[in-house]
Design a protein around this motif. Structure first.
Motif, PDB file in Angstrom:
ATOM      1  N   ASP A 105      20.214  87.639  41.431  1.00  0.00           N
ATOM      2  CA  ASP A 105      19.378  88.292  42.573  1.00  0.00           C
ATOM      3  C   ASP A 105      17.568  88.166  42.272  1.00  0.00           C
ATOM      4  N   THR A 106      17.263  87.187  42.887  1.00  0.00           N
ATOM      5  CA  THR A 106      16.132  86.624  42.983  1.00  0.00           C
ATOM      6  C   THR A 106      15.470  86.123  44.218  1.00  0.00           C
ATOM      7  N   GLN A 107      14.321  85.999  44.595  1.00  0.00           N
ATOM      8  CA  GLN A 107      14.057  85.505  45.846  1.00  0.00           C
ATOM      9  C   GLN A 107      12.901  84.608  45.133  1.00  0.00           C
ATOM     10  N   ILE A 108      13.003  83.538  46.420  1.00  0.00           N
ATOM     11  CA  ILE A 108      11.623  83.178  46.575  1.00  0.00           C
ATOM     12  C   ILE A 108      10.363  83.602  47.068  1.00  0.00           C
ATOM     13  N   GLN A 109       9.135  83.737  46.186  1.00  0.00           N
ATOM     14  CA  GLN A 109       8.023  83.972  46.810  1.00  0.00           C
ATOM     15  C   GLN A 109       6.875  82.669  46.970  1.00  0.00           C
ATOM     16  N   ARG A 110       6.119  82.587  48.484  1.00  0.00           N
ATOM     17  CA  ARG A 110       5.458  81.937  48.163  1.00  0.00           C
ATOM     18  C   ARG A 110       3.706  82.275  48.104  1.00  0.00           C
ATOM     19  N   GLU A 111       2.832  81.539  47.297  1.00  0.00           N
ATOM     20  CA  GLU A 111       1.375  82.261  47.486  1.00  0.00           C
ATOM     21  C   GLU A 111       0.652  81.371  47.312  1.00  0.00           C
ATOM     22  N   LYS A 112       0.057  81.003  48.348  1.00  0.00           N
ATOM     23  CA  LYS A 112      -1.065  79.506  48.926  1.00  0.00           C
ATOM     24  C   LYS A 112       0.070  78.508  49.322  1.00  0.00           C
ATOM     25  N   LYS A 113      -0.508  77.529  48.250  1.00  0.00           N
ATOM     26  CA  LYS A 113       0.526  75.904  47.769  1.00  0.00           C
ATOM     27  C   LYS A 113       1.355  76.309  46.869  1.00  0.00           C
ATOM     28  N   PHE A 114       2.084  77.499  46.506  1.00  0.00           N
ATOM     29  CA  PHE A 114       2.562  77.690  44.934  1.00  0.00           C
ATOM     30  C   PHE A 114       3.571  78.251  46.085  1.00  0.00           C
ATOM     31  N   ARG A 115       5.163  78.519  44.958  1.00  0.00           N
ATOM     32  CA  ARG A 115       6.290  78.856  45.394  1.00  0.00           C
ATOM     33  C   ARG A 115       6.836  79.369  43.729  1.00  0.00           C
ATOM     34  N   TYR A 116       7.402  80.819  43.635  1.00  0.00           N
ATOM     35  CA  TYR A 116       7.186  81.451  42.729  1.00  0.00           C
ATOM     36  C   TYR A 116       8.564  81.862  42.765  1.00  0.00           C
ATOM     37  N   LEU A 117      10.052  81.549  41.554  1.00  0.00           N
ATOM     38  CA  LEU A 117      11.112  82.731  41.945  1.00  0.00           C
ATOM     39  C   LEU A 117      10.808  83.508  41.290  1.00  0.00           C
ATOM     40  N   VAL A 118      11.438  84.477  40.971  1.00  0.00           N
ATOM     41  CA  VAL A 118      11.066  85.895  41.514  1.00  0.00           C
ATOM     42  C   VAL A 118      12.134  86.004  40.792  1.00  0.00           C
ATOM     43  N   CYS A 119      13.146  86.892  40.048  1.00  0.00           N
ATOM     44  CA  CYS A 119      14.017  87.818  39.624  1.00  0.00           C
ATOM     45  C   CYS A 119      13.824  89.596  39.464  1.00  0.00           C
ATOM     46  N   GLU A 120      14.869  90.200  40.857  1.00  0.00           N
ATOM     47  CA  GLU A 120      14.683  91.459  39.983  1.00  0.00           C
ATOM     48  C   GLU A 120      15.354  92.117  39.223  1.00  0.00           C
ATOM     49  N   ALA A 121      16.207  91.202  38.410  1.00  0.00           N
ATOM     50  CA  ALA A 121      16.840  91.586  37.668  1.00  0.00           C
ATOM     51  C   ALA A 121      15.805  91.865  36.259  1.00  0.00           C
ATOM     52  N   CYS A 122      14.842  91.260  35.942  1.00  0.00           N
ATOM     53  CA  CYS A 122      14.599  91.071  34.277  1.00  0.00           C
ATOM     54  C   CYS A 122      12.649  90.811  35.145  1.00  0.00           C
ATOM     55  N   GLY A 123      12.149  90.410  35.947  1.00  0.00           N
ATOM     56  CA  GLY A 123      10.953  90.277  36.665  1.00  0.00           C
ATOM     57  C   GLY A 123      10.138  89.285  36.246  1.00  0.00           C
ATOM     58  N   ALA A 124      11.223  88.118  35.844  1.00  0.00           N
ATOM     59  CA  ALA A 124      10.045  87.395  35.627  1.00  0.00           C
ATOM     60  C   ALA A 124       9.787  86.435  36.957  1.00  0.00           C
ATOM     61  N   ARG A 125       8.856  85.949  36.856  1.00  0.00           N
ATOM     62  CA  ARG A 125       8.110  84.874  38.255  1.00  0.00           C
ATOM     63  C   ARG A 125       7.978  83.461  37.206  1.00  0.00           C
ATOM     64  N   THR A 126       9.328  82.754  37.909  1.00  0.00           N
ATOM     65  CA  THR A 126       9.173  81.593  37.362  1.00  0.00           C
ATOM     66  C   THR A 126       8.323  80.341  38.191  1.00  0.00           C
ATOM     67  N   PRO A 127       7.375  78.963  37.813  1.00  0.00           N
ATOM     68  CA  PRO A 127       7.551  78.425  39.695  1.00  0.00           C
ATOM     69  C   PRO A 127       7.799  77.129  39.827  1.00  0.00           C
ATOM     70  N   VAL A 128       8.006  77.344  41.019  1.00  0.00           N
ATOM     71  CA  VAL A 128       9.594  76.426  41.872  1.00  0.00           C
ATOM     72  C   VAL A 128       8.827  75.155  42.424  1.00  0.00           C
ATOM     73  N   ARG A 129       8.991  73.715  42.309  1.00  0.00           N
ATOM     74  CA  ARG A 129       8.293  72.939  43.632  1.00  0.00           C
ATOM     75  C   ARG A 129       8.537  73.970  44.827  1.00  0.00           C
ATOM     76  N   LYS A 130       7.257  72.832  44.984  1.00  0.00           N
ATOM     77  CA  LYS A 130       8.456  72.773  47.043  1.00  0.00           C
ATOM     78  C   LYS A 130       8.614  72.253  47.768  1.00  0.00           C
ATOM     79  N   VAL A 131       9.797  72.443  48.527  1.00  0.00           N
ATOM     80  CA  VAL A 131      10.474  71.910  49.180  1.00  0.00           C
ATOM     81  C   VAL A 131      11.278  70.982  49.828  1.00  0.00           C
TER      82      VAL A 131
END
Ligand code: ZN
Length: 131
Positions: A105-131
């Motif tokens: 249960d995650t979503q990808i959030q954009r923040e300026k030029k960065f992308r994060y995988l945000v988890c709704e279960a544990c709240g972790a924010r993991t940087p992911v690359r842009k595609v």
């Protein structure tokens, strides 16, 4: 008694980690030069991601250009079923599955030029690359 204990541990393990998988069954059609993924939109829906995002990943990782046409993905070049299934698994691991808790249960959030995988279960924010 030992067996009981092992069972109890197994139960605890599976409920705590929230480890889940998604059944992805791509339906591929090949003509002379192209690979057509008939149920591409449905696959993207299963992953809870935009078809455009999944498509860009597939183009990039397979090295094959293509286009989205309605529910279908058209790839210029041949990709076999196992290879395509593997690309989807790679996408799932990188852009859907939370690396911290294994939740989906995650979503990808954009923040300026960065992308994060945000988890709704544990709240972790993991940087992911842009595609
Ligand atoms: Zn998580």
């Amino acid at each position: 008694m030992l067996l009981e204990r092992v069972r109890a541990q197994l139960r605890a393990k599976s409920s705590a980690s929230g480890e889940r998988e998604i059944a992805l069954r791509p339906s591929l059609y090949h003509d002379e030069r192209r690979t057509i993924v008939l149920n591409f939109r449905q696959l993207a829906d299963s992953l809870s991601r935009e078809p455009e995002h999944v498509a860009r990943f597939i183009f990039k990782e397979s090295g094959k250009p293509g286009s989205l046409e309605g529910d279908r993905l058209i790839l210029n070049g041949k990709i076999g079923d196992p290879e395509f299934a593997k690309l989807l698994q790679l996408y799932f691991k990188e852009f859907v599955k939370c690396p911290v808790c294994g939740g989906i249960d995650t979503q990808i959030q954009r923040e300026k030029k960065f992308r994060y995988l945000v988890c709704e279960a544990c709240g972790a924010r993991t940087p992911v690359r842009k595609v």
